[in-house]
Write a protein that holds these residues in place. Structure first.
Motif, PDB file in Angstrom:
ATOM      1  N   ALA A  82       0.693  -1.122  -0.009  1.00 19.76           N
ATOM      2  CA  ALA A  82      -0.011  -0.027   0.019  1.00 19.76           C
ATOM      3  C   ALA A  82       0.930   1.225   0.008  1.00 19.76           C
ATOM      4  N   VAL A  83       0.193   2.541  -0.645  1.00 16.41           N
ATOM      5  CA  VAL A  83       0.822   3.836  -0.317  1.00 16.41           C
ATOM      6  C   VAL A  83       0.120   4.681   0.432  1.00 16.41           C
ATOM      7  N   GLY A  84       0.751   5.613   1.140  1.00 12.29           N
ATOM      8  CA  GLY A  84      -0.175   6.413   1.897  1.00 12.29           C
ATOM      9  C   GLY A  84       0.511   7.886   1.899  1.00 12.29           C
ATOM     10  N   ALA A  85      -0.233   9.077   1.744  1.00 16.94           N
ATOM     11  CA  ALA A  85       0.233  10.272   1.658  1.00 16.94           C
ATOM     12  C   ALA A  85      -0.733  11.196   2.070  1.00 16.94           C
ATOM     13  N   ARG A  86      -0.218  12.384   2.629  1.00 16.92           N
ATOM     14  CA  ARG A  86      -0.981  13.562   3.020  1.00 16.92           C
ATOM     15  C   ARG A  86      -0.048  14.607   3.069  1.00 16.92           C
ATOM     16  N   ALA A  99       4.356   7.547   2.272  1.00 21.12           N
ATOM     17  CA  ALA A  99       4.650   6.170   3.052  1.00 21.12           C
ATOM     18  C   ALA A  99       4.366   4.947   2.107  1.00 21.12           C
ATOM     19  N   LEU A 100       5.238   4.134   2.279  1.00 20.04           N
ATOM     20  CA  LEU A 100       5.106   2.664   1.508  1.00 20.04           C
ATOM     21  C   LEU A 100       4.945   1.485   2.516  1.00 20.04           C
ATOM     22  N   ARG A 101       4.356   0.469   2.410  1.00 17.92           N
ATOM     23  CA  ARG A 101       4.373  -0.586   3.211  1.00 17.92           C
ATOM     24  C   ARG A 101       4.283  -1.787   2.344  1.00 17.92           C
ATOM     25  N   LEU A 126       7.325  -4.615   6.601  1.00 12.32           N
ATOM     26  CA  LEU A 126       8.154  -3.341   6.395  1.00 12.32           C
ATOM     27  C   LEU A 126       7.428  -2.135   5.897  1.00 12.32           C
ATOM     28  N   ALA A 127       7.724  -1.044   6.726  1.00 15.17           N
ATOM     29  CA  ALA A 127       7.057   0.397   6.060  1.00 15.17           C
ATOM     30  C   ALA A 127       8.357   1.451   6.103  1.00 15.17           C
ATOM     31  N   ALA A 128       7.954   2.348   5.122  1.00 13.19           N
ATOM     32  CA  ALA A 128       9.033   3.204   5.081  1.00 13.19           C
ATOM     33  C   ALA A 128       8.364   4.419   4.731  1.00 13.19           C
ATOM     34  N   TRP A 129       8.979   5.629   5.051  1.00 17.00           N
ATOM     35  CA  TRP A 129       8.155   6.904   4.813  1.00 17.00           C
ATOM     36  C   TRP A 129       9.172   8.036   4.527  1.00 17.00           C
TER      37      TRP A 129
END
Length: 227
Positions: A82-86, A99-101, A126-129
């Motif tokens: 998944a990808v997250g953003a704000r 962010a990516l996970r 694993l998650a990275a941002w």
């Protein structure tokens, strides 16, 4: 000439116990703690950019992703990404978080009805941002140069997220289904966050409660046909 094909009871059992495959899309709302990040961004705005406003970002952090997996016997195995953003802003200072996970998942479905299951599960991944802070306007004129302001922070973490999922499904053909699911879990980091970039980094991580909803498409094993 005669050909003979024999299928014993164990053969039928192995066919019907083969993988139930599935995959789909989901949206996740992650209720992370934004307090430390807001404090860092506000300090940058007021102390280094000479602004007066405060950053006041709130949860949730939204993610868009996909998943796939299969059921073998009584357990499920799969993975997701998944990808997250704000984006947030105070005065003329803006902050972008991306962010990516990626996760591996194992679960144990319980199906009291053929079209419904409850599935305790565990995600490990694993998650990275990255957080990029920058001015959206030029700064005070210094000679013939108008300076811009920017800071960047990046981090990664490893963690586990125990949770539970419920899914209802409808058959779309003799061997496939369409399902709607909801999943709740809690991300617990066991390594990190490890930071790179400018210092000091914000006190921010991805631990916390998350709620996920999505659409799933799957296949079901053929049932034995007897004459």
């Amino acid at each position: 000439m005669r050909f003979t094909i024999r299928v014993g009871a164990m053969g039928i059992l192995s066919l019907t116990a083969m993988c139930l495959g599935y995959g789909g899309f989901e949206v996740t709302s992650s209720f992370v703690d934004m307090k430390g990040l807001n404090q860092t961004l506000t300090a940058l705005n007021q102390n280094e950019w000479n602004g007066s406003g405060k950053f006041a970002g709130t949860a949730p952090l939204w993610w868009l992703g996909g998943h796939g997996g299969g059921q073998v016997g009584i357990v499920t195995f799969g993975g997701s990404g998944a990808v997250g953003a704000r984006t947030s802003r105070a005065d003329s200072l803006s902050s972008e978080l991306v962010a990516l996970r990626g996760d591996f998942e194992a679960g144990y479905p319980y199906a009291p009805l053929e079209w419904f299951w409850v599935r305790p599960c565990l995600d490990v991944g694993l998650a990275a941002w990255m957080i990029y802070v920058h001015s959206v306007e030029n700064g005070t004129l210094v000679g013939n140069f108008q300076p811009n302001f920017s800071r960047s922070y990046s981090a990664w973490t490893l963690g586990a997220a125990p949770g539970v999922e419920v899914m209802g499904r409808l058959p779309s053909s003799r061997a496939s289904f369409v399902g709607l699911f909801a999943k709740a879990n809690y991300f617990i980091p066991f390594a990190g966050p490890e930071w790179l970039g400018d210092v000091p980094p914000p006190k921010f991580g991805l631990s916390g409660f998350a709620l996920q909803v999505g659409l799933r498409f799957g296949s079901v094993p053929y049932r034995a046909f007897r004459i």
